[in-house]
Scaffold this active site. Structure first.
Site, PDB file in Angstrom:
ATOM      1  N   LYS A  35       0.845  -1.203   0.000  1.00  0.00           N
ATOM      2  CA  LYS A  35       0.000   0.000   0.000  1.00  0.00           C
ATOM      3  C   LYS A  35       0.885   1.260   0.000  1.00  0.00           C
ATOM      4  CE  LYS A  35      -0.196  -0.206   5.058  1.00  0.00           C
ATOM      5  NZ  LYS A  35      -0.963  -0.674   6.219  1.00  0.00           N
ATOM      6  N   TYR A 263      15.626  29.762   8.124  1.00  0.00           N
ATOM      7  CA  TYR A 263      14.508  30.528   8.668  1.00  0.00           C
ATOM      8  C   TYR A 263      14.504  30.521  10.189  1.00  0.00           C
ATOM      9  CZ  TYR A 263      12.469  30.111   3.968  1.00  0.00           C
ATOM     10  OH  TYR A 263      12.227  30.159   2.626  1.00  0.00           O
TER      11      TYR A 263
HETATM   12  C1  LIG Z   1      -0.197  -1.704   6.773  1.00  0.00           C
HETATM   13  C2  LIG Z   1      -0.828  -2.966   7.209  1.00  0.00           C
HETATM   14  C3  LIG Z   1      -0.050  -4.128   7.382  1.00  0.00           C
HETATM   15  C4  LIG Z   1       1.470  -4.138   7.332  1.00  0.00           C
HETATM   16  O1  LIG Z   1       1.973  -3.734   8.583  1.00  0.00           O
HETATM   17  P1  LIG Z   1       3.550  -3.688   8.883  1.00  0.00           P
HETATM   18  O2  LIG Z   1       3.651  -3.258  10.298  1.00  0.00           O
HETATM   19  O3  LIG Z   1       4.108  -2.661   7.935  1.00  0.00           O
HETATM   20  O4  LIG Z   1       4.082  -5.049   8.623  1.00  0.00           O
HETATM   21  C5  LIG Z   1      -0.717  -5.315   7.648  1.00  0.00           C
HETATM   22  N1  LIG Z   1      -2.069  -5.347   7.764  1.00  0.00           N
HETATM   23  C6  LIG Z   1      -2.845  -4.248   7.639  1.00  0.00           C
HETATM   24  C7  LIG Z   1      -4.319  -4.370   7.784  1.00  0.00           C
HETATM   25  C8  LIG Z   1      -2.256  -3.019   7.371  1.00  0.00           C
HETATM   26  O5  LIG Z   1      -3.023  -1.924   7.264  1.00  0.00           O
END
Ligand SMILES: *Cc1c(COP(=O)(O)O)cnc(C)c1O
Length: 383
Positions: A35, A263
């Site tokens: 994702k 800044y």
């Molecule tokens: C993002 C996500 C993962 C992966 O989690 P990690 O800690 O990056 O391994 C697994 N399951 C769900 C539902 C997620 O949203």
């Protein structure tokens, strides 16, 4: 070659991380979570590398992310679990994307879309087991599973899996979620469903909570070579960081004791010194918030970031070191190669490694390398 700014993505490291985690975890199935554009690394190249190393499922949040992977020619099993109330479920079903189901309403919408297409929708029911985010409440499990079983019997649906997600808060909290998840699996069986996939663990639980492994683990951060834990770094887990964020020195300037920098003059030189200008800023994902302790690697030495990070650039105090315009600067990468880690940048900015790698901006070109495929850039290096 020293690029102005770039994120180098090592696909051989992705494969090594997936292979290492599969070996440790030993579940029949492994989902690679890609994702958010593969946590900033590029979803399609990471997905291909993970599949080559034996992952047999891909996971994303949104249907749009799943469709993008399909458009890139990736036909592996793929699950999307977070839906727009007006989601186009028909497009997902037509593209053979498994859909997470978090409510009776979604189950009905998905089945209606399958009926219009005259197809079977493949769903995986997401159970609420304590995190209180997405998922079917326990009070509705019997209704959802009963309805799903009825839709299965008329050939509109196949319930391929049941899943949930842990809070990683404490052993007791995670155990309560496991107990709740087991009740959910029993409820599915009571409704007459036989599910192939039961999955609860992301990287953290996959590594440290064997009872949460079931038939599949969903590996996100670990495949990118980052640790999900504050008490163990990548190397301690046998993982190799996949992303190196780098650039080149854009300017060098001598300043006098007392001079202010960037800044708001948050930092003033205590002595006469030399600054190197690095052409990455918060537009590129370098955190703007207080960066006490953030360092970069130039010519084999780590130097501190000083003053406010701007949109496009920040400054480094290089003292009396010989640093020239055009020298290579590594913000983070593999500590085994002397680079600061994404986790160290996270600690300096009050956040975590996940946030640091995922935010790397669209202006930063991703360059794919693959040590196993030869020495140079990966073939077809565009995501
Ligand atoms: C993002 C996500 C993962 C992966 O989690 P990690 O800690 O990056 O391994 C697994 N399951 C769900 C539902 C997620 O949203």
């Amino acid at each position: 070659m020293t690029a102005f700014r770039e994120a180098v993505i090592d696909l051989a490291a992705v494969r090594a991380n997936v292979a290492h985690l599969r070996e440790l975890v030993g579940t029949r199935h492994t989902m690679a979570v890609v994702k958010a554009n593969g946590y900033g690394h590029g979803a399609a190249p990471v997905a291909r590398a993970a599949l080559e190393a034996g992952a047999d499922w891909l996971g994303v949040a949104d249907i749009d992310e799943a469709l993008t992977l399909r458009a890139a020619g990736i036909d592996a099993p793929l699950l999307a679990w977070l839906h727009d109330p007006d989601a186009d479920f028909a497009a997902a079903i037509a593209a053979n994307i498994d859909l997470g189901v978090s409510s009776v309403q979604q189950l009905r919408q998905i089945t209606a879309a399958a009926t219009r297409l005259d197809r079977i929708a493949h769903v995986q029911v997401k159970l609420e087991t304590g995190l209180n985010r997405n998922g079917v409440d326990e009070a509705d499990w019997a209704e959802v599973f009963g309805l799903a079983a009825a839709f299965e019997r008329v050939g509109r649906l196949r319930v391929r899996g049941v899943f949930s997600h842990l809070a990683n808060t404490s052993p007791a909290d995670d155990q309560a979620a496991i107990t709740s998840f087991d009740r959910g699996l029993a409820a599915a069986a009571t409704a007459g469903l036989t599910v192939d996939l039961a999955h609860l663990a992301s990287t953290a639980a996959a590594l440290r909570l064997p009872a949460a492994r079931y038939t599949m683990v969903r590996l996100g951060i670990g495949i990118y070579g980052q640790s999900p834990f504050s008490d163990a770094d990548s190397a301690a887990l046998g993982l190799t960081p996949v992303m190196t964020l780098r650039g080149c020195v854009a300017a060098v300037r001598q300043i006098a004791a007392g001079d202010g920098v960037s800044y708001d003059f948050l930092w003033r030189a205590a002595t006469d010194t030399t600054l190197a200008l690095v052409p990455l800023g918060y537009a590129d994902g370098v955190p703007r918030q207080a960066l006490d302790g953030a360092r970069v690697l130039i010519n084999g030495v780590q130097f501190p970031v000083v003053g406010r990070v701007a949109m496009d650039q920040f400054l480094v105090d290089v003292g009396t070191a010989a640093v020239a315009v055009g020298d290579d600067v590594v913000l983070f990468g593999d500590p085994a190669a002397g680079a600061p880690s994404a986790a160290e940048w996270g600690a300096a900015a009050g956040t975590i490694n996940y946030d640091i790698v995922t935010r790397v901006g669209a202006r930063v070109p991703r360059r794919y390398i693959d040590a196993d495929a030869g020495t140079g850039d990966a073939a077809g290096g565009q995501p």
